[in-house]
Structures are given as C-alpha cells and as structure tokens.
Design an enzyme around this catalytic site. Structure first.
Site, short mmCIF file in Angstrom:
data_model
loop_
_atom_site.label_atom_id
_atom_site.label_comp_id
_atom_site.label_asym_id
_atom_site.label_seq_id
_atom_site.Cartn_x
_atom_site.Cartn_y
_atom_site.Cartn_z
N GLY A 9 0.83 -1.21 0.00
CA GLY A 9 0.00 0.00 0.00
C GLY A 9 0.85 1.25 0.00
O GLY A 9 1.79 1.37 -0.78
N ASP A 51 -3.50 -3.73 -9.00
CA ASP A 51 -3.63 -4.19 -10.38
C ASP A 51 -2.91 -3.25 -11.34
O ASP A 51 -2.32 -3.68 -12.33
CB ASP A 51 -5.12 -4.27 -10.76
CG ASP A 51 -5.89 -5.03 -9.70
OD1 ASP A 51 -5.50 -6.16 -9.40
OD2 ASP A 51 -6.86 -4.48 -9.16
#
Ligand code: AMP
Length: 305
Positions: free
Chosen positions: A208, A240
């Site tokens: 993240g 993604d």
C-alpha cells in the site's frame, strides 16, 4: 508489434461500489483486468480476457478501446457483471469487503481467441484460480513470463487450485497480509522464502502506501517506495495498476534481467500512484507518455542518494 511483446491479461471485469471515509461511488467500473489493462496499454499491446453482463457501461468499453486494449477475448453474457462492494478505513490503507457477487464469472469458461495464444507475456490477474489455469492451458506455447495475482477469498476457498497454478508461474504479486495468510507465517521474509518454494521465482509484495518489496530471481531484495501523495481519493485497483505497469515494461522491453525487473517495479509504482488519485480508472484516462515518464522520473529522484 510482434507476438513476443504482446501481453494477455485475464481477471475480473467489475462494477464496484466503493466507500471511502469522505466519498462514495456506487457504479465504479473496476475489476483487476480493467485496472491492469488501463495501466499497461500505453506501453505494449494488451489483450484482455474476461466476461461482462448486460449492465456493463458502454462508456467503459469505449475507454478500454481508446486506450488500445484488444477486447476480442471479452465475452458478453446474459446476466450481471461481477460486483464487489468495499469500505475503506479512516487511513485508506485497509478496507473491508462488504459484498462479492461473481455473477457472470460463475459460469464463465474462457475461450482464448487465436490471436492471443502466442503472446509472449501472460498475467493471471485476480479471479478464480481455476479460470487462471484455463487461460494458461490455452496458450499455444509457454509464454516467456507468466505473472499472477490473487487475494484472501481465493486463499480461503480455492487453496488447492491456487497452489496448483502457483507452481506454474514466474512472478507473484500479492499484498503483505495475503502473503502471510498464504504461508501461515507472521514474518514477511520467511513468507517470501516459502512462496518462492511454491513456484514463482520473483515475488512482489505490495504494501500500500509503504510501497513494494521485490524478491528477485537471484533472491536479492529490492524496495520501492510509493509516491507520497497529498490526497488519495480511492486506492481500489492500485495493486492491479502496479502489476500492469510492471508487466508492460517487461513485455515492451523483452528484457528479464534483474536490473530491468527493478525498473519494472518502479513503472508499476508509477502507474499505481495515478490510480489512487481518482475513483475507478479516472486518473489513468488520457495520460500521455510524457506525463507518465515525468512521474517515473519523480520516483527516480525520490530514491536517488
Ligand atoms: P485491488 O484494489 O488491486 O485489490 O483490486 C480491486 C479490484 O478487485 C476491484 O475493482 C474489484 O472488482 C476486484 N475484486 C474484488 N474482489 C475480487 C475477487 N474475489 N476476485 C476478483 N476480483 C476481485
């Protein structure tokens, strides 16, 4: 472009409902394959495999086409498109899945168009592992590089299928928590060693806002930061888009050296940094090559010392 530089992606194509602490979008076009393709298509030819229902917005198909994504392998089926609903926590780093409806993916049996089968690069983006396997099995020759992404749901409910496909891939991109869940470890380095024993020679652990860790084919470790951003609108799809930027750089250059894999990690981080700046793929739409290269350079400057 020659088949050796083509990049096939299979994965979810979705209508999401995304709730963040400050905003909400009820019909947000998403899905792992959509984000991946939007992040990759500027760099190399991308051929998408997936399924949509009658409710999938025509505007999104037009966006994918405008980006240059080949949609011959996108099946139109009766019924509803895959749907996912999630809510982000206050810090935007973690989220809860509220609903997942496979809908048309439940009965999907991918049939790869002939023009996809010889592609040099294949990414098995997040979707049932059995569908990822069905796509790999239809390639006419083993691609130069096969990558895979997955998530906690498939680790929970399709573990045997996931282990079987993992044995056949070169690169795994996975979230930190999912790497621990997949291996039953509490330490990331030990988890990485275990995963590399399961098949993939290269492992990218996504963390993240803390960036990504790449355990390379030589076992050496590379750490990339995420770009510090003032405002994060919607982190959905960042992983993604990372995978899209990463795989597209390798497909476009055809260079699988350790040094180039490290560059690919930065291209992945670059595309992920755009993704989080808007809902859906809004911030990726219409970017020029110059925009993207300038942002890549910001990463270079960020880490040079
Ligand atoms: P990411 O934020 O990179 O994990 O990807 C978010 C995308 O994954 C969303 O657009 C969802 O539609 C999609 N997604 C959520 N759950 C699943 C699932 N179980 N299988 C495939 N795709 C999913």
């Amino acid at each position: 472009m020659e088949a050796k530089n083509k990049l096939v992606v299979v994965g979810s194509v979705a209508v999401d409902w995304v709730i963040t602490p400050s905003a909400e979008r009820e019909h947000s076009v998403g899905g792992a394959a959509v984000y991946f393709a939007m992040a990759a298509a500027w760099a190399c030819p991308v051929q998408l495999v997936g399924v949509i229902g009658g409710d999938f917005p025509a505007t999104a198909l037009a966006d994918l086409e405008a980006a240059g994504v080949d949609l011959q392998g996108l099946e139109r089926s009766d019924g509803l498109t895959f749907r996912w609903k999630g809510r982000y926590h206050e810090n935007m780093n973690s989220r809860d899945t509220l609903e997942t409806h496979l809908n048309v993916f439940e009965r999907f049996s991918p049939k790869l168009p002939e023009s996809y089968r010889g592609a040099g690069f294949l990414f098995l983006a997040n979707i049932q592992p059995s569908l990822q396997m069905a796509v790999l099995d239809q390639m006419s020759t083993r691609p130069t590089l096969v990558g895979l992404d997955t998530m906690n749901l498939w680790i929970d409910i399709a573990n045997d299928d996931l282990v079987a496909i993992l044995a056949r891939v070169d690169v795994l991109t996975i979230n930190e928590e999912e790497a621990l869940q997949l291996t039953g470890e509490t330490n990331l380095v030990r988890a990485a060693t275990k995963i590399r024993g399961m098949g993939p020679t290269t492992l990218v652990i996504k963390r993240g806002e803390y960036g990504a860790l790449c355990f390379g084919p030589d076992g050496a470790l590379f750490a990339a930061p995420a770009l510090p951003l003032e405002s994060v609108v919607d982190p959905t799809g960042a992983g993604d888009c990372f995978a899209g930027g990463f795989m597209a750089h390798l497909a476009a250059t055809g260079d699988l050296s350790v040094a180039n894999v490290r560059k690919a990690v930065i291209w992945g981080s670059t595309m992920a940094s755009y993704c989080v700046e808007g809902f859906s793929y809004d911030a990726l739409r219409g970017l020029s090559r110059e925009d993207i290269e300038a942002r890549y350079q910001r990463f270079v400057d960020l880490t040079r010392f």
